[in-house]
Design a protein around this motif. Sequence first.
Motif, PDB file in Angstrom:
ATOM      1  N   SER A   1       0.874  -1.194  -0.103  1.00  0.00           N
ATOM      2  CA  SER A   1       0.125  -0.034  -0.062  1.00  0.00           C
ATOM      3  C   SER A   1       0.747   1.212  -0.005  1.00  0.00           C
ATOM      4  CB  SER A   1      -1.009   0.179   1.157  1.00  0.00           C
ATOM      5  OG  SER A   1      -1.814  -0.963   1.221  1.00  0.00           O
ATOM      6  N   LEU A   2       1.975   1.271   0.894  1.00  0.00           N
ATOM      7  CA  LEU A   2       2.825   2.538   0.989  1.00  0.00           C
ATOM      8  C   LEU A   2       3.531   2.597  -0.512  1.00  0.00           C
ATOM      9  CD1 LEU A   2       3.907   4.418   2.705  1.00  0.00           C
ATOM     10  CD2 LEU A   2       5.713   2.736   3.206  1.00  0.00           C
ATOM     11  N   GLN A   3       3.760   1.344  -1.250  1.00  0.00           N
ATOM     12  CA  GLN A   3       4.405   1.580  -2.185  1.00  0.00           C
ATOM     13  C   GLN A   3       3.619   2.105  -3.440  1.00  0.00           C
ATOM     14  OE1 GLN A   3       5.735  -2.308  -4.032  1.00  0.00           O
ATOM     15  NE2 GLN A   3       7.216  -1.354  -5.408  1.00  0.00           N
ATOM     16  N   SER A   4       2.446   1.744  -3.554  1.00  0.00           N
ATOM     17  CA  SER A   4       1.362   2.209  -4.523  1.00  0.00           C
ATOM     18  C   SER A   4       1.101   3.798  -3.936  1.00  0.00           C
ATOM     19  CB  SER A   4      -0.039   1.572  -4.172  1.00  0.00           C
ATOM     20  OG  SER A   4      -0.955   1.861  -4.987  1.00  0.00           O
ATOM     21  N   VAL A   5       1.317   4.064  -2.884  1.00  0.00           N
ATOM     22  CA  VAL A   5       0.890   5.550  -2.783  1.00  0.00           C
ATOM     23  C   VAL A   5       2.159   6.516  -3.086  1.00  0.00           C
ATOM     24  CG1 VAL A   5       1.218   7.379  -0.679  1.00  0.00           C
ATOM     25  CG2 VAL A   5      -0.602   5.276  -0.773  1.00  0.00           C
ATOM     26  N   ILE A   6       3.440   5.962  -3.093  1.00  0.00           N
ATOM     27  CA  ILE A   6       4.571   6.328  -3.603  1.00  0.00           C
ATOM     28  C   ILE A   6       4.587   6.623  -5.069  1.00  0.00           C
ATOM     29  CG2 ILE A   6       7.217   6.220  -3.575  1.00  0.00           C
ATOM     30  CD1 ILE A   6       7.139   5.106  -0.859  1.00  0.00           C
ATOM     31  N   LYS A   7       4.378   5.526  -5.621  1.00  0.00           N
ATOM     32  CA  LYS A   7       4.013   5.608  -7.071  1.00  0.00           C
ATOM     33  C   LYS A   7       2.907   6.432  -7.582  1.00  0.00           C
ATOM     34  CE  LYS A   7       6.763   1.313  -7.729  1.00  0.00           C
ATOM     35  NZ  LYS A   7       6.551  -0.047  -8.404  1.00  0.00           N
ATOM     36  N   GLY A   8       2.197   6.869  -6.712  1.00  0.00           N
ATOM     37  CA  GLY A   8       1.090   7.567  -7.232  1.00  0.00           C
ATOM     38  C   GLY A   8      -0.204   6.603  -7.846  1.00  0.00           C
ATOM     39  N   GLY A   9      -0.284   5.461  -7.223  1.00  0.00           N
ATOM     40  CA  GLY A   9      -1.373   4.454  -7.743  1.00  0.00           C
ATOM     41  C   GLY A   9      -1.375   3.814  -8.949  1.00  0.00           C
ATOM     42  N   LYS A  10       0.083   3.849  -9.550  1.00  0.00           N
ATOM     43  CA  LYS A  10       0.476   3.177 -10.799  1.00  0.00           C
ATOM     44  C   LYS A  10       0.907   1.794 -10.346  1.00  0.00           C
ATOM     45  CE  LYS A  10       1.389   7.419 -13.005  1.00  0.00           C
ATOM     46  NZ  LYS A  10       2.540   8.324 -13.786  1.00  0.00           N
TER      47      LYS A  10
END
Length: 129
Positions: free
Chosen positions: A120-129
Amino acid sequence: MNIFSNTFSVLERGLDYASLNQRTISQNIANVDTPNYKAKKAEFSQVLQDSMNALEATRTDSRHFAFHSQPSSSRISIKQPNEYNHNGNGVDLDREMSDLASNQIYYNAVTDRLSGKFNSLQSVIKGGK
């Protein structure tokens, strides 16, 4: 500013407990034939209390409960003093193997949850991509 939520530290403590429990059960299994050895157990209630004490909150009203943090360590205690062998040994091998399997399930659940939090944290950092 705290980047990570308190969930990471609680999950870390869950992994610490699983590790301690694994070592304790392994020690019991290793000493199944040791005369006068008493089986030990890791106390989960102490770990839970430690996690609850680590909660941090801000009191915005005098009627709210006070939160505090008190560091303490997990404890290992002796299980009920039963003798399963004629030599005074208190290790029930079937029970220890069952506890080992339960601890493995607990460990897998905590690691899956931790992995999900990092995803989830990684998804947030990537901007949902």
